[in-house]
Design a protein around this motif. Structure first.
Motif, PDB file in Angstrom:
ATOM      1  N   GLU A  88       0.635  -1.156  -0.124  1.00  0.00           N
ATOM      2  CA  GLU A  88       0.149   0.045  -0.033  1.00  0.00           C
ATOM      3  C   GLU A  88       0.957   1.289  -0.049  1.00  0.00           C
ATOM      4  O   GLU A  88       0.493   2.204  -0.686  1.00  0.00           O
ATOM      5  CB  GLU A  88      -1.027   0.082   1.151  1.00  0.00           C
ATOM      6  N   GLU A 119       2.203   1.894  -3.241  1.00  0.00           N
ATOM      7  CA  GLU A 119       1.015   2.337  -4.269  1.00  0.00           C
ATOM      8  C   GLU A 119       0.840   3.845  -3.916  1.00  0.00           C
ATOM      9  O   GLU A 119       0.553   4.714  -4.984  1.00  0.00           O
ATOM     10  CB  GLU A 119      -0.195   1.482  -4.047  1.00  0.00           C
ATOM     11  N   ARG A 174       1.225   7.111  -6.555  1.00  0.00           N
ATOM     12  CA  ARG A 174       0.254   7.826  -6.908  1.00  0.00           C
ATOM     13  C   ARG A 174       0.604   9.186  -6.789  1.00  0.00           C
ATOM     14  O   ARG A 174       0.126  10.383  -7.660  1.00  0.00           O
ATOM     15  CB  ARG A 174      -0.952   7.306  -5.968  1.00  0.00           C
TER      16      ARG A 174
END
Length: 284
Positions: free
Chosen positions: A261, A264, A268
């Motif tokens: 996570e 990610e 992003r």
């Protein structure tokens, strides 16, 4: 002693008391009543007048007496025992009942294993943990912390000062992404994810840090704690221009996020700013 002679040229005469030298004048508040103390065993200094203090290595750089390269060449780090005698510090993997230590569950809750901590180079002596920082394979700085018994926070052991510098751990200088975090454990987590990391350690970006970022064409990505204040972001914007911010606001710290996570979220943030740049270029 060559080092004391050089210090005396900047700080005035000194008096030796045990392991500590008391110099006549503080270079910061200019008090001249022999209140400037240097401990060569622990490699720390403190002024009892203005209450400033820190590591002797940092003091030498501030006074312009030595740079780190010269210190290594003349052997003063080894000579004065401020270097780390790593033989006194054990790898975590050889410690008996390591899972009973008060800090073990803390790291486990951060999804960090003993192998992750050893990969960073963390070692242990008694209840103290050594967090080293490297450049070109050599330890250039270290922080020593101890976790309060039955409490979930870190203390500074007696005789060790807080870091006065931003600390780095570079995975690859060819990877231009530089993740900026606030705490050491956050840095360990980001480094485990494969990124270059800069750790603020409660301080701010200094001119030397900005030069490092611009000289190496690094791309800073902010991954700060969720309680960060808006003025902190404004400070980064002023010094670094357009920056990327990792959204971790449903967590307390970056180290609370599992690796997949966290990666990610970093990607992003990177893509968000890349999109802004492309739109600006297209609209020109």
């Amino acid at each position: 002693m060559e080092l004391i002679d050089r210090l005396s040229s900047k700080l005035g005469s000194s008096v030796l008391r045990g392991n500590e030298y008391l110099f006549k004048e503080c270079p910061f508040c200019h008090n001249d009543r022999q209140n400037f103390q240097i401990n060569l065993v622990y490699g720390v200094w403190h002024c009892w007048s203005c209450n400033k203090g820190g590591k002797v290595l940092t003091l030498l750089k501030l006074l312009g007496i030595f740079d780190i390269k010269e210190l290594g060449q003349v052997g003063l780090i080894e000579k004065e025992k401020w270097y780390l005698n790593l033989e006194e510090w054990l790898p975590l993997s050889v410690v008996e009942n390591v899972d009973k230590r008060c800090w073990f569950n803390y790291f486990r809750n951060k999804h960090l294993t003993i192998a992750d901590l050893e990969n960073w180079g963390i070692r242990i002596k008694g209840e103290d943990l050594l967090f080293p920082f490297f450049r070109d394979g050599s330890i250039i700085y270290w922080v020593i912390r101890r976790m309060a018994l039955d409490k979930n926070y870190w203390m500074q052991p007696k005789g060790w000062s807080k870091s006065e510098e931003c600390l780095y751990r570079i995975n690859s200088i060819y990877d231009k992404r530089l993740i900026i975090v606030e705490g050491i454990v956050d840095g360990i987590k980001v480094f485990k994810c494969g990124y270059n990391v800069l750790i603020l350690c409660g301080t701010v970006l200094h001119e030397v840090d900005k030069q490092f970022i611009f000289r190496n064409n690094m791309q800073p990505i902010l991954c700060l704690d969720s309680d960060v204040k808006e003025y902190k972001y404004e400070e980064f914007k002023k010094h670094l221009g357009l920056y990327k911010v990792v959204d971790i606001f449903q967590y307390d710290d970056p180290s609370d996020i599992q690796e997949k996570e966290l990666i990610e979220k970093i990607e992003r943030a990177e893509n968000y700013v890349l999109g802004i740049r492309l739109r600006k270029k297209f609209n020109k």
